[in-house]
Scaffold this motif. Structure first.
Motif, PDB file in Angstrom:
ATOM      1  N   ARG A   1       0.842  -1.213   0.000  1.00  0.00           N
ATOM      2  CA  ARG A   1       0.000   0.000   0.000  1.00  0.00           C
ATOM      3  C   ARG A   1       0.868   1.252   0.000  1.00  0.00           C
ATOM      4  O   ARG A   1       0.595   2.215  -0.711  1.00  0.00           O
ATOM      5  CB  ARG A   1      -0.933   0.011   1.206  1.00  0.00           C
ATOM      6  CG  ARG A   1      -2.218  -0.734   1.007  1.00  0.00           C
ATOM      7  CD  ARG A   1      -3.229  -0.440   2.108  1.00  0.00           C
ATOM      8  NE  ARG A   1      -2.736  -0.668   3.452  1.00  0.00           N
ATOM      9  CZ  ARG A   1      -2.766  -1.835   4.100  1.00  0.00           C
ATOM     10  NH1 ARG A   1      -3.269  -2.893   3.521  1.00  0.00           N
ATOM     11  NH2 ARG A   1      -2.289  -1.932   5.327  1.00  0.00           N
ATOM     12  N   GLU A   2       1.931   1.244   0.815  1.00  0.00           N
ATOM     13  CA  GLU A   2       2.845   2.389   0.869  1.00  0.00           C
ATOM     14  C   GLU A   2       3.518   2.590  -0.486  1.00  0.00           C
ATOM     15  O   GLU A   2       3.592   3.712  -0.994  1.00  0.00           O
ATOM     16  CB  GLU A   2       3.901   2.166   1.950  1.00  0.00           C
ATOM     17  CG  GLU A   2       4.896   3.310   2.050  1.00  0.00           C
ATOM     18  CD  GLU A   2       6.008   3.027   3.053  1.00  0.00           C
ATOM     19  OE1 GLU A   2       6.997   3.783   3.016  1.00  0.00           O
ATOM     20  OE2 GLU A   2       5.904   2.081   3.852  1.00  0.00           O
ATOM     21  N   LEU A   3       3.992   1.504  -1.060  1.00  0.00           N
ATOM     22  CA  LEU A   3       4.632   1.564  -2.377  1.00  0.00           C
ATOM     23  C   LEU A   3       3.681   2.144  -3.417  1.00  0.00           C
ATOM     24  O   LEU A   3       4.018   3.078  -4.150  1.00  0.00           O
ATOM     25  CB  LEU A   3       5.080   0.156  -2.791  1.00  0.00           C
ATOM     26  CG  LEU A   3       5.416  -0.068  -4.261  1.00  0.00           C
ATOM     27  CD1 LEU A   3       6.736   0.580  -4.593  1.00  0.00           C
ATOM     28  CD2 LEU A   3       5.452  -1.550  -4.564  1.00  0.00           C
ATOM     29  N   LEU A   4       2.464   1.601  -3.470  1.00  0.00           N
ATOM     30  CA  LEU A   4       1.502   2.064  -4.465  1.00  0.00           C
ATOM     31  C   LEU A   4       1.053   3.500  -4.195  1.00  0.00           C
ATOM     32  O   LEU A   4       0.783   4.251  -5.132  1.00  0.00           O
ATOM     33  CB  LEU A   4       0.304   1.120  -4.535  1.00  0.00           C
ATOM     34  CG  LEU A   4       0.615  -0.229  -5.172  1.00  0.00           C
ATOM     35  CD1 LEU A   4      -0.558  -1.187  -5.019  1.00  0.00           C
ATOM     36  CD2 LEU A   4       0.987  -0.055  -6.641  1.00  0.00           C
ATOM     37  N   SER A   5       1.009   3.882  -2.944  1.00  0.00           N
ATOM     38  CA  SER A   5       0.662   5.266  -2.606  1.00  0.00           C
ATOM     39  C   SER A   5       1.723   6.236  -3.130  1.00  0.00           C
ATOM     40  O   SER A   5       1.399   7.277  -3.709  1.00  0.00           O
ATOM     41  CB  SER A   5       0.518   5.402  -1.095  1.00  0.00           C
ATOM     42  OG  SER A   5       0.293   6.736  -0.746  1.00  0.00           O
ATOM     43  N   ILE A   6       2.980   5.888  -2.956  1.00  0.00           N
ATOM     44  CA  ILE A   6       4.081   6.716  -3.449  1.00  0.00           C
ATOM     45  C   ILE A   6       3.995   6.857  -4.971  1.00  0.00           C
ATOM     46  O   ILE A   6       4.072   7.959  -5.514  1.00  0.00           O
ATOM     47  CB  ILE A   6       5.442   6.105  -3.040  1.00  0.00           C
ATOM     48  CG1 ILE A   6       5.653   6.207  -1.531  1.00  0.00           C
ATOM     49  CG2 ILE A   6       6.592   6.774  -3.790  1.00  0.00           C
ATOM     50  CD1 ILE A   6       6.803   5.348  -1.015  1.00  0.00           C
ATOM     51  N   ILE A   7       3.815   5.735  -5.650  1.00  0.00           N
ATOM     52  CA  ILE A   7       3.762   5.742  -7.112  1.00  0.00           C
ATOM     53  C   ILE A   7       2.504   6.454  -7.599  1.00  0.00           C
ATOM     54  O   ILE A   7       2.531   7.180  -8.594  1.00  0.00           O
ATOM     55  CB  ILE A   7       3.833   4.306  -7.668  1.00  0.00           C
ATOM     56  CG1 ILE A   7       5.116   3.611  -7.200  1.00  0.00           C
ATOM     57  CG2 ILE A   7       3.746   4.309  -9.188  1.00  0.00           C
ATOM     58  CD1 ILE A   7       6.397   4.331  -7.530  1.00  0.00           C
ATOM     59  N   GLU A   8       1.398   6.264  -6.892  1.00  0.00           N
ATOM     60  CA  GLU A   8       0.143   6.929  -7.291  1.00  0.00           C
ATOM     61  C   GLU A   8       0.284   8.444  -7.213  1.00  0.00           C
ATOM     62  O   GLU A   8      -0.171   9.164  -8.098  1.00  0.00           O
ATOM     63  CB  GLU A   8      -1.000   6.440  -6.398  1.00  0.00           C
ATOM     64  CG  GLU A   8      -2.357   6.963  -6.783  1.00  0.00           C
ATOM     65  CD  GLU A   8      -2.947   6.322  -8.020  1.00  0.00           C
ATOM     66  OE1 GLU A   8      -4.078   6.703  -8.379  1.00  0.00           O
ATOM     67  OE2 GLU A   8      -2.304   5.467  -8.643  1.00  0.00           O
ATOM     68  N   HIS A   9       0.945   8.938  -6.179  1.00  0.00           N
ATOM     69  CA  HIS A   9       1.150  10.385  -6.061  1.00  0.00           C
ATOM     70  C   HIS A   9       2.002  10.906  -7.217  1.00  0.00           C
ATOM     71  O   HIS A   9       1.713  11.964  -7.783  1.00  0.00           O
ATOM     72  CB  HIS A   9       1.791  10.743  -4.718  1.00  0.00           C
ATOM     73  CG  HIS A   9       0.869  10.563  -3.573  1.00  0.00           C
ATOM     74  ND1 HIS A   9       1.270  10.041  -2.377  1.00  0.00           N
ATOM     75  CD2 HIS A   9      -0.454  10.812  -3.433  1.00  0.00           C
ATOM     76  CE1 HIS A   9       0.240   9.984  -1.544  1.00  0.00           C
ATOM     77  NE2 HIS A   9      -0.816  10.447  -2.167  1.00  0.00           N
ATOM     78  N   MET A  10       3.038  10.166  -7.572  1.00  0.00           N
ATOM     79  CA  MET A  10       3.859  10.586  -8.703  1.00  0.00           C
ATOM     80  C   MET A  10       3.043  10.537  -9.994  1.00  0.00           C
ATOM     81  O   MET A  10       3.130  11.431 -10.831  1.00  0.00           O
ATOM     82  CB  MET A  10       5.092   9.713  -8.858  1.00  0.00           C
ATOM     83  CG  MET A  10       6.013  10.235  -9.951  1.00  0.00           C
ATOM     84  SD  MET A  10       7.233   9.061 -10.486  1.00  0.00           S
ATOM     85  CE  MET A  10       6.213   7.796 -11.168  1.00  0.00           C
TER      86      MET A  10
END
Length: 184
Positions: free
Chosen positions: A97-106
């Motif tokens: 979830r943290e990984l996807l959150s970071i990528i989603e923001h980018m």
């Protein structure tokens, strides 16, 4: 008679002076418009350069956050293997979830053109496409619960895939000296 010659001469001289001033004003107007065009082009070029620079800086800053998470998943499931949701514990789910959150923001930044998709593609496009593929089971389950989850990441990956179908030199900065150069 002398007075009429003086008046005619004065009006001719006045007309010539007015015409000369008109030419000077017209020339100045042309020069000013050229300066405005050059300033506009410089502003646009500077904006594009800053956008590319901020993209590079942001991708480098988040790389430190997402690489370890992906590394742990690759250790568990193997490199380039899709994750198995039944083998993921709650701690790994939190990391995903943290990984996807970071990528989603980018990806939101890419989709709103704050970040440059060409630079993202050139720096980490293959990595993001691979990441999307190996995390597909998690993303699919998440999107079945909430269709808007990770949509920006999907769009960014779609754009990267589309760009790879055609030759791409868009992210390359062209220096003024190179603008008219013919490739060898």
């Amino acid at each position: 008679m002398d007075e009429s010659i003086i008046l005619v001469s004065a009006s001719v001289v006045g007309a010539v002076v007015n015409f000369g001033l008109l030419v000077v004003v017209w020339r100045q107007l042309l020069l000013n418009s050229e300066q405005v065009r050059i300033m506009r082009e410089s502003y646009i070029a500077d904006h594009e350069r800053r956008k590319k620079q901020s993209t590079i800086e942001y991708v480098n800053s988040i790389r430190e956050k997402y690489r370890p998470i992906v590394g742990r998943l690759e250790e568990k499931f193997g490199i380039n293997h899709v994750i198995n949701l039944s083998e993921i514990d709650e701690n790994e789910r939190r990391n995903i979830r943290e990984l996807l959150s970071i990528i989603e923001h980018m990806a939101v930044g890419v989709e709103t053109e704050v970040y440059d998709i060409d630079i993202v593609d050139r720096m980490s496009g293959s990595y993001f496409l691979r990441m999307r593929r190996i995390l597909d089971p998690y993303i699919s389950v998440s999107q079945s619960r909430s269709p808007n989850n990770y949509v920006e990441f999907d769009r960014m990956c779609d754009r990267i895939r589309a760009k790879r179908k055609i030759p791409n030199n868009v992210g390359k900065l062209t220096l003024p000296a190179e603008a008219h150069r013919v490739p060898a």
